[in-house]
Design a protein around this motif. Structure first.
Motif, mmCIF file in Angstrom:
data_model
loop_
_atom_site.group_PDB
_atom_site.id
_atom_site.type_symbol
_atom_site.label_atom_id
_atom_site.label_comp_id
_atom_site.label_asym_id
_atom_site.label_seq_id
_atom_site.Cartn_x
_atom_site.Cartn_y
_atom_site.Cartn_z
ATOM 1 N N ILE A 66 36.095 55.808 36.571
ATOM 2 C CA ILE A 66 36.165 57.260 36.440
ATOM 3 C C ILE A 66 35.090 57.747 35.482
ATOM 4 N N ALA A 67 34.526 58.894 35.794
ATOM 5 C CA ALA A 67 33.549 59.527 34.905
ATOM 6 C C ALA A 67 34.315 60.425 33.942
ATOM 7 N N GLY A 68 34.297 60.063 32.689
ATOM 8 C CA GLY A 68 35.061 60.825 31.715
ATOM 9 C C GLY A 68 34.487 60.703 30.319
ATOM 10 N N ARG A 69 35.173 61.319 29.401
ATOM 11 C CA ARG A 69 34.739 61.277 27.999
ATOM 12 C C ARG A 69 35.948 61.149 27.091
ATOM 13 N N ASN A 70 35.788 60.376 26.049
ATOM 14 C CA ASN A 70 36.791 60.236 25.011
ATOM 15 C C ASN A 70 36.431 61.161 23.855
ATOM 16 N N ILE A 71 37.362 62.023 23.455
ATOM 17 C CA ILE A 71 37.139 62.880 22.295
ATOM 18 C C ILE A 71 38.264 62.645 21.298
ATOM 19 N N ASN A 72 37.919 62.218 20.113
ATOM 20 C CA ASN A 72 38.879 62.077 19.015
ATOM 21 C C ASN A 72 38.831 63.359 18.195
ATOM 22 N N TYR A 73 39.769 64.247 18.457
ATOM 23 C CA TYR A 73 39.719 65.605 17.915
ATOM 24 C C TYR A 73 40.001 65.648 16.413
ATOM 25 N N THR A 74 40.690 64.635 15.883
ATOM 26 C CA THR A 74 40.898 64.516 14.439
ATOM 27 C C THR A 74 41.043 63.053 14.078
ATOM 28 N N ASN A 75 40.605 62.705 12.877
ATOM 29 C CA ASN A 75 40.840 61.345 12.375
ATOM 30 C C ASN A 75 41.827 61.352 11.215
ATOM 31 N N ASP A 335 41.164 45.501 38.987
ATOM 32 C CA ASP A 335 40.618 46.258 40.115
ATOM 33 C C ASP A 335 39.947 47.554 39.690
ATOM 34 N N ASP A 336 39.865 47.785 38.366
ATOM 35 C CA ASP A 336 39.311 49.056 37.893
ATOM 36 C C ASP A 336 38.472 48.818 36.637
ATOM 37 N N PHE A 337 37.358 49.541 36.540
ATOM 38 C CA PHE A 337 36.431 49.353 35.417
ATOM 39 C C PHE A 337 36.603 50.407 34.328
ATOM 40 N N GLU A 362 28.122 50.788 37.748
ATOM 41 C CA GLU A 362 27.959 50.512 39.174
ATOM 42 C C GLU A 362 27.146 49.239 39.400
ATOM 43 N N ARG A 363 26.140 49.009 38.566
ATOM 44 C CA ARG A 363 25.336 47.784 38.705
ATOM 45 C C ARG A 363 26.182 46.549 38.429
ATOM 46 N N LEU A 364 26.991 46.587 37.381
ATOM 47 C CA LEU A 364 27.820 45.435 37.032
ATOM 48 C C LEU A 364 28.843 45.136 38.124
ATOM 49 N N GLU A 371 32.334 46.589 45.466
ATOM 50 C CA GLU A 371 31.806 47.916 45.794
ATOM 51 C C GLU A 371 32.327 48.935 44.784
ATOM 52 N N PRO A 372 31.454 49.576 44.007
ATOM 53 C CA PRO A 372 31.921 50.583 43.051
ATOM 54 C C PRO A 372 32.347 51.866 43.762
ATOM 55 N N ARG A 373 33.431 52.451 43.281
ATOM 56 C CA ARG A 373 33.879 53.715 43.855
ATOM 57 C C ARG A 373 34.461 54.580 42.746
ATOM 58 N N ARG A 374 33.999 55.818 42.687
ATOM 59 C CA ARG A 374 34.475 56.737 41.655
ATOM 60 C C ARG A 374 35.856 57.280 42.044
ATOM 61 N N ARG A 375 36.712 57.474 41.047
ATOM 62 C CA ARG A 375 38.086 57.920 41.266
ATOM 63 C C ARG A 375 38.452 59.043 40.303
ATOM 64 N N ASN A 376 39.662 59.605 40.511
ATOM 65 C CA ASN A 376 40.218 60.505 39.514
ATOM 66 C C ASN A 376 41.271 59.767 38.690
ATOM 67 N N THR A 377 41.973 60.488 37.812
ATOM 68 C CA THR A 377 42.909 59.833 36.895
ATOM 69 C C THR A 377 44.096 59.210 37.631
ATOM 70 N N LEU A 378 44.441 59.761 38.789
ATOM 71 C CA LEU A 378 45.560 59.228 39.586
ATOM 72 C C LEU A 378 45.077 58.211 40.616
ATOM 73 N N TYR A 379 43.854 57.740 40.453
ATOM 74 C CA TYR A 379 43.283 56.667 41.260
ATOM 75 C C TYR A 379 43.036 57.069 42.719
ATOM 76 N N LYS A 380 42.817 58.377 42.929
ATOM 77 C CA LYS A 380 42.381 58.841 44.230
ATOM 78 C C LYS A 380 40.856 58.913 44.238
ATOM 79 N N PRO A 381 40.214 58.512 45.348
ATOM 80 C CA PRO A 381 38.744 58.535 45.375
ATOM 81 C C PRO A 381 38.203 59.957 45.323
#
Length: 382
Positions: A66-75, A335-337, A362-364, A371-381
């Motif tokens: 999945i293409a996403g970002r981690n944001i730590n809003y407070t430490n 089954d997921d990267f 994708e290269r790895l 075969e790399p495939r992009r998904r959403n959070t619920l694992y739908k393509p």
């Protein structure tokens, strides 16, 4: 015939042909099977069996990410988990809470790169009550309606309920109404209270963590489950953790519309943490302790896939293991990267810092024969 000796008891363990037959027949494995698998020396055999179950649940050569970002809003956090190098106590130097504009800027960077999932996590900050999160979540959704909000650990949710003087159910309902889509599995650590009391004595109990997730599932929500191993637990306690997740998932799938979508495990990263210092010092005097190896990781993910038969997706932890072990793990039940993340602050604070753009993920995957495939959070393509 492969035989081995159990380190703790000296009991001779025979080969695992009988367990393999159960796997081939689709039978559910039990605790004793798990003990034998955890102590089995032939890693390749474990991988073959784990891959069989993976193919049964997710057929083919597709590996998702999945293409996403981690944001730590407070430490800012008062809990003082011994394995954490990221937190700062309230009122202490180095503590921060990001403004909404800072968070929006980070989300915009993710969206500009095609990202869709925001993993939003922080600490247990005494200044942030339910109204803060409702305002933040509704603001994020108003500005970025396409972004999926994968937010808050169980520990954060329980603390929000406590300081806001709300029931857990009302807290979950209000967070969901404000825009929270799913709950990440962070904070599970090891779902064994003996271990939790040693590594995070002020954190929620095993039952509290599981009950929060199951209530979220009852409300129709989905979440993930995690396991951090390699601290003071035994291999048998890892199995206890896995089976507690399995039991909770059985109940959720039977009685609710939600459930765990994925399981992710990683080993403790000791650098710069109080627990790392403690374990290193104790190993010098009383017995050996060392950071868990790649071999141990592959064995653990394989056994998790074999026992955790009701959680469909198992995710690689390239953030802690690095790209090479993550590649190999694709033949051990994974089954997921995972997520591109873009930034990671908690694990990197403990000295582990791997960053991976989409093209590298994708290269790895491709070079490992998948075969790399992009998904959403619920694992739908997507």
């Amino acid at each position: 015939m492969i035989t081995q000796e159990m380190p703790a008891t000296g009991t001779l363990i025979s080969n695992i042909d009988d367990i393999a037959e159960k796997v081939w027949d689709g039978q559910r494995l039990g605790y004793e099977d798990g003990v034998r698998l955890m102590h089995h020396p032939n890693l390749t055999e474990l991988g073959m069996l784990a891959d069989l179950v993976r193919q049964r649940q997710n057929p083919g050569r597709v590996v998702t990410y999945i293409a996403g970002r981690n944001i730590n809003y407070t430490n800012v956090c008062w809990v003082q988990c011994k394995f954490c190098a990221f937190y700062r106590l309230p009122q202490k130097e180095g503590g921060y809470t990001l403004s909404k504009e800072q968070i929006f800027e980070k989300i915009q960077e993710m969206v500009d790169l095609g990202g869709i999932e925001l993993l939003l996590q922080g600490g247990l900050n005494p200044k942030l009550r339910i109204d803060y999160y409702e305002d933040l979540f509704t603001s994020i959704k108003a500005r970025f309606p396409q972004v999926w909000l994968h937010a808050l650990s169980v520990a954060e949710i329980l603390y929000i309920a406590k300081i806001s003087r709300l029931s857990l159910e009302e807290t979950l309902r209000r967070l969901r109404a404000a825009g929270q889509d799913t709950i990440p599995g962070a904070g599970a650590e090891m779902l064994v209270d003996r271990v939790r009391k040693e590594i995070a004595p002020y954190k929620d109990t095993t039952d509290e963590w599981l009950a929060t997730m199951q209530l979220w599932h009852k409300l129709g929500g989905h979440s993930s489950a995690t396991m951090m191993y390699g601290t003071v637990e035994t291999k048998e306690e890892r199995l206890e953790h896995i089976l507690r997740v399995r039991d909770a998932q059985d109940e959720s799938l039977r009685d609710t519309a939600g459930g765990f979508t994925a399981f992710i495990c990683w080993n403790f990263q000791p650098d710069g943490t109080p627990l790392g210092d403690e374990l290193t010092a104790s190993s010098a005097g009383s017995g050996p302790w060392s950071k868990a190896t790649g071999f141990d990781y592959l064995r653990t993910v394989a056994v998790a896939r074999l026992l955790l038969d009701n959680v469909p997706h198992h995710q690689a932890s390239w953030v802690t293991q690095g790209p090479k072990i993550a590649q190999i793990s694709l033949d051990y039940g994974i089954d997921d990267f995972g997520s591109t993340m873009m930034e990671e602050n908690v694990v990197s604070a403990a000295g582990t810092d791997y960053v991976m753009p989409i093209r590298e993920i994708e290269r790895l995957i491709t070079e490992a024969g998948y075969e790399p495939r992009r998904r959403n959070t619920l694992y739908k393509p997507v």
